[in-house]
Write a protein that holds these residues in place. Sequence first.
Motif, mmCIF file in Angstrom:
data_model
loop_
_atom_site.group_PDB
_atom_site.id
_atom_site.type_symbol
_atom_site.label_atom_id
_atom_site.label_comp_id
_atom_site.label_asym_id
_atom_site.label_seq_id
_atom_site.Cartn_x
_atom_site.Cartn_y
_atom_site.Cartn_z
ATOM 1 N N ARG B 45 -30.373 37.846 25.556
ATOM 2 C CA ARG B 45 -31.534 37.290 26.259
ATOM 3 C C ARG B 45 -31.652 37.856 27.664
ATOM 4 O O ARG B 45 -32.752 38.034 28.176
ATOM 5 N N TYR B 78 -36.835 43.603 20.073
ATOM 6 C CA TYR B 78 -35.856 42.511 20.067
ATOM 7 C C TYR B 78 -36.063 41.620 18.849
ATOM 8 O O TYR B 78 -37.155 41.143 18.603
ATOM 9 N N PRO B 80 -34.704 38.190 17.859
ATOM 10 C CA PRO B 80 -33.888 37.037 18.259
ATOM 11 C C PRO B 80 -33.185 36.426 17.053
ATOM 12 O O PRO B 80 -33.435 36.820 15.919
ATOM 13 N N GLN B 82 -33.585 33.534 15.756
ATOM 14 C CA GLN B 82 -34.654 33.010 14.893
ATOM 15 C C GLN B 82 -35.748 34.070 14.884
ATOM 16 O O GLN B 82 -36.276 34.385 15.930
ATOM 17 N N PRO B 84 -39.063 35.617 15.396
ATOM 18 C CA PRO B 84 -40.193 35.020 16.123
ATOM 19 C C PRO B 84 -41.513 35.230 15.406
ATOM 20 O O PRO B 84 -42.374 35.950 15.877
ATOM 21 N N VAL B 85 -41.668 34.586 14.263
ATOM 22 C CA VAL B 85 -42.865 34.799 13.453
ATOM 23 C C VAL B 85 -43.723 33.539 13.428
ATOM 24 O O VAL B 85 -43.218 32.435 13.585
ATOM 25 N N TYR B 86 -45.036 33.739 13.224
ATOM 26 C CA TYR B 86 -45.960 32.612 13.124
ATOM 27 C C TYR B 86 -46.213 32.319 11.653
ATOM 28 O O TYR B 86 -46.757 33.161 10.939
ATOM 29 N N PRO B 87 -45.828 31.129 11.204
ATOM 30 C CA PRO B 87 -45.965 30.821 9.773
ATOM 31 C C PRO B 87 -47.409 30.855 9.282
ATOM 32 O O PRO B 87 -47.650 31.087 8.109
#
Lengths: 236, 330
Positions: B45, B78, B80, B82, B84-87
């Motif tokens: 981070r 990057y 991360p 989790q 970083p996707v939008y469902p």
Amino acid sequence: MTKVWAVYWREVQAYFLSPVAYVFMAVFLLLTGWFFAARLFATQYIEMQVVFANMTFMFVFIAPLLTMRLLAEERRMGTDEFLLTAPLTVGQIVVGKFLAAVTVYLAFLAVTGVYPWLLYRYGFPDWVTIGTGYLGVILVGAAYLAVGVLASSLTNSQMVAGLLGFGVLLLSLVVDRAAVVSTGLLAKVLQAISISARANGLYMGVLNVADLFYLISFTGGLLFLTVRVMERRRWL
Amino acid sequence: MLEVTAVTKLYGRATGVRDVSFGVAPGEIVGLLGPNGAGKTTIMRVVTGFLTATAGTVKVAGFDVVDQPLQARRHLGYLPEQPPVYPDMTVASYLDFVAQVREVPARERRARIGSAIEQLDLSSVSGRLIGNLSKGYRQRVGLAQALVHDPPLLVLDEPSSSLDPGQTVEMRNIVRRLGETRAVLLSSHILAEVERICARVVILKQGRVVAADRMDRLTRLLAVGTKLRIQVRGKRRDVDSVLAKVPKLESWELEDAGEDVVVGHLHPSSGADIRETLFFRLAEAGYPLLEVRPEVPGLESVFMELTGGAMPAHKPGKSASRSGVEVRGR
Ligand SMILES: Nc1ncnc2c1ncn2[C@@H]1O[C@H](COP(=O)(O)OP(=O)(O)O)[C@@H](O)[C@H]1O
Ligand SMILES: [Mg+2]
């Protein structure tokens, strides 16, 4: 600019792809429409000023619902780790999202355009008042949305963001009322900070630069605070 | 490509990482290894600018992540912990969004997205909502996100955690391929993972670097002084008497393993490499050495020692790879 547009457009799509926006819109239109119709039928006469004041009053309940998701949900899903590590300033993120919420609000207002249209069809509306009135409604709505955006930056829970935004807006309504009923110096101070007091002139067709300036800088100030809150989080 | 210099990150009073330095060169895959809570995510981070270091500097492609944040971030991708996707977005529209935000020029956007989709084998799901995808696919979409702008530095936080064994192997191959031309910083708490794809390892314990070296050197380090398992053809008593004459061998246990085969567990004195002596002594006495290998596989024992006796936990159902050893803090 492409980047702000990308953030903005993703958000607008998210609004209109979810059924929630339509529900809010329906509620908003139903309530404002009812006020409009009830007054019109009762008196055969309508003051748009009252209609405008009603619209912004309704929006107190809807603005936090529209904005609560914007930043809190990014944090909850971890998508903020993408946005905040992309070549994008926090300001661009906040502005993109804020403008998306404003766009939805404008879509609501666009539908309320039938009210003046009805007046035009069956009566003699004052177009200047309608113009400045809508300007007032837009500026007050934007200020409410900015309150919601700031609330959404403070937490990763939509619910908390919504309640927080709603709480602050209710407080502003109390200030508005108090400004009307109080006297003396207190009244002056309350009127100076009251949002709706600033908009009343516009609803009545009076364009006052100080009022415009106040409303716009109020919104700008809140958005700036939002950016600071998010920048601050990098330092934890 | 990446230079991390004396980075310290504190969370209030708690320590995230303390005084961490290392670098990653182009074409190199460096592994950040450590048990949970060791500070891997914290470093990543800080490297990506999501958090700002309390002290120390990070440079990406020569740009300081604090002083020239946008320049630095342009050079990295990057993933991360989790993804970083939008469902509520489809894979294709999500990657298009990412490409715009990542400043991929409009003319190249289609080609870049197409190539990311192809590299991660996502074409069959490109029209589906991300929220409906399996964990493995979502992870791949996350990785596609990290490389759609073709960055020279990739930062991947536990890219194969929570994937099943088959997906883990796939992910490993993908990362290896990406690392051929790029600098890759990858974190994991699974040894086998790092051992297989990283040329260099930085081992973290409670926020500090406890070892940082080339993989082959770390593994050589281990061959010295660890327990050995041998297999010898001969009678137990005869082998026993030969072993008694091997210097620097402190203790051993022997057991019969079938006709004329003896298996031994040897404890050399620490720091000693007795393998050659062992070979010659046994050969001279006429007992062929059939096998000799470290009792604990490779890096693991060093890792154990360095991270302070963390317990290895073989978790059959959940372990990310068959031979993967999950290491957790106490
Ligand atoms: N947001 C945070 N606030 C407080 N402490 C944190 C935070 N994030 C991580 N930590 C602490 O910092 C240390 C390192 O955590 P982390 O970098 O997540 O480790 P790893 O990724 O290796 O599991 C842990 O002790 C953790 O509890
Ligand atoms: Mg982690």
